[in-house]
Motif scaffolding. Structure first.
Motif, mmCIF file in Angstrom:
data_model
loop_
_atom_site.group_PDB
_atom_site.id
_atom_site.type_symbol
_atom_site.label_atom_id
_atom_site.label_comp_id
_atom_site.label_asym_id
_atom_site.label_seq_id
_atom_site.Cartn_x
_atom_site.Cartn_y
_atom_site.Cartn_z
ATOM 1 N N PHE A 73 35.886 17.888 -2.762
ATOM 2 C CA PHE A 73 36.907 18.118 -1.739
ATOM 3 C C PHE A 73 38.156 17.299 -2.053
ATOM 4 N N GLY A 74 39.312 17.927 -1.911
ATOM 5 C CA GLY A 74 40.579 17.215 -2.080
ATOM 6 C C GLY A 74 41.030 17.058 -3.518
ATOM 7 N N THR A 75 40.403 17.793 -4.466
ATOM 8 C CA THR A 75 40.793 17.625 -5.870
ATOM 9 C C THR A 75 41.506 18.855 -6.444
ATOM 10 N N MET A 76 42.002 19.730 -5.574
ATOM 11 C CA MET A 76 42.703 20.927 -6.073
ATOM 12 C C MET A 76 43.933 20.561 -6.887
ATOM 13 N N ASP A 77 44.542 19.421 -6.597
ATOM 14 C CA ASP A 77 45.743 18.998 -7.323
ATOM 15 C C ASP A 77 45.443 17.960 -8.404
ATOM 16 N N SER A 78 44.169 17.646 -8.624
ATOM 17 C CA SER A 78 43.787 16.643 -9.613
ATOM 18 C C SER A 78 44.074 17.125 -11.029
ATOM 19 N N LYS A 79 44.555 16.222 -11.873
ATOM 20 C CA LYS A 79 44.775 16.615 -13.268
ATOM 21 C C LYS A 79 43.437 16.775 -13.995
ATOM 22 N N ASN A 80 42.352 16.286 -13.403
ATOM 23 C CA ASN A 80 41.023 16.394 -14.004
ATOM 24 C C ASN A 80 40.228 17.591 -13.489
ATOM 25 N N LYS A 81 40.870 18.462 -12.702
ATOM 26 C CA LYS A 81 40.131 19.580 -12.101
ATOM 27 C C LYS A 81 39.611 20.543 -13.167
ATOM 28 N N ASP A 82 38.453 21.159 -12.856
ATOM 29 C CA ASP A 82 37.808 22.092 -13.776
ATOM 30 C C ASP A 82 38.247 23.532 -13.534
ATOM 31 N N ASN A 83 38.772 23.816 -12.360
ATOM 32 C CA ASN A 83 39.203 25.163 -11.999
ATOM 33 C C ASN A 83 40.218 25.049 -10.865
ATOM 34 N N ALA A 84 40.678 26.170 -10.352
ATOM 35 C CA ALA A 84 41.710 26.169 -9.309
ATOM 36 C C ALA A 84 41.247 25.489 -8.018
ATOM 37 N N TYR A 85 39.926 25.324 -7.862
ATOM 38 C CA TYR A 85 39.403 24.776 -6.613
ATOM 39 C C TYR A 85 39.055 23.302 -6.692
ATOM 40 N N GLY A 86 39.170 22.701 -7.870
ATOM 41 C CA GLY A 86 38.954 21.265 -7.973
ATOM 42 C C GLY A 86 37.982 20.858 -9.066
ATOM 43 N N VAL A 87 37.498 19.623 -8.938
ATOM 44 C CA VAL A 87 36.579 19.035 -9.905
ATOM 45 C C VAL A 87 35.177 19.554 -9.641
ATOM 46 N N LEU A 88 34.563 20.144 -10.658
ATOM 47 C CA LEU A 88 33.232 20.744 -10.512
ATOM 48 C C LEU A 88 32.151 19.662 -10.431
ATOM 49 N N LEU A 89 31.327 19.733 -9.376
ATOM 50 C CA LEU A 89 30.227 18.772 -9.198
ATOM 51 C C LEU A 89 28.865 19.393 -9.506
ATOM 52 N N GLY A 90 28.798 20.720 -9.419
ATOM 53 C CA GLY A 90 27.533 21.409 -9.696
ATOM 54 C C GLY A 90 27.717 22.902 -9.565
ATOM 55 N N GLU A 91 26.801 23.657 -10.187
ATOM 56 C CA GLU A 91 26.873 25.111 -10.077
ATOM 57 C C GLU A 91 25.514 25.721 -10.289
ATOM 58 N N SER A 92 25.393 26.963 -9.841
ATOM 59 C CA SER A 92 24.142 27.686 -10.002
ATOM 60 C C SER A 92 24.420 29.186 -10.071
ATOM 61 N N ARG A 93 23.661 29.865 -10.918
ATOM 62 C CA ARG A 93 23.710 31.334 -10.978
ATOM 63 C C ARG A 93 22.626 31.853 -10.045
ATOM 64 N N CYS A 94 23.003 32.737 -9.151
ATOM 65 C CA CYS A 94 22.065 33.263 -8.153
ATOM 66 C C CYS A 94 21.476 34.582 -8.634
ATOM 67 N N LYS A 95 20.405 34.526 -9.366
ATOM 68 C CA LYS A 95 19.761 35.755 -9.867
ATOM 69 C C LYS A 95 18.306 35.759 -9.489
#
Length: 95
Positions: A73-95
């Motif tokens: 939260f709050g990293t949309m403007d971070s220079k370290n962001k992984d995507n347009a929504y901010g710094v990635l903390l985790g992910e999962s594929r829902c299959k």
């Protein structure tokens, strides 16, 4: 096709309401690419498990969303962001 789109839109709306009620969740959005972004405060832990938890929620509601990304939260403007929504903390594929 239009009926399916309306149905998916209403499912997405319900899913977002449910997810936003989670105590740790600050915000959530579903993109055009069918990715659910959930923003949370970072506590330094990997959030892949939390993303998997949201995949379960999506399955319960028969959502067509295939990927969940947890971002800080709050990293949309971070220079370290992984995507347009901010710094990635985790992910999962829902299959």
């Amino acid at each position: 096709k239009a009926e399916k789109t309306v149905n998916n839109d209403s499912i997405s709306k319900v899913v977002l309401e449910v997810i936003k009620k989670e105590p740790k969740v600050k915000d959530a959005v579903i993109t055009e690419a069918n990715v659910l972004y959930v923003s949370v405060l970072s506590d330094g832990t990997n959030r892949d498990g939390y993303a998997s938890y949201f995949c379960e929620t999506l399955r319960e509601y028969k959502s067509t969303i295939e990927v969940v990304k947890i971002v800080e939260f709050g990293t949309m403007d971070s220079k370290n962001k992984d995507n347009a929504y901010g710094v990635l903390l985790g992910e999962s594929r829902c299959k």
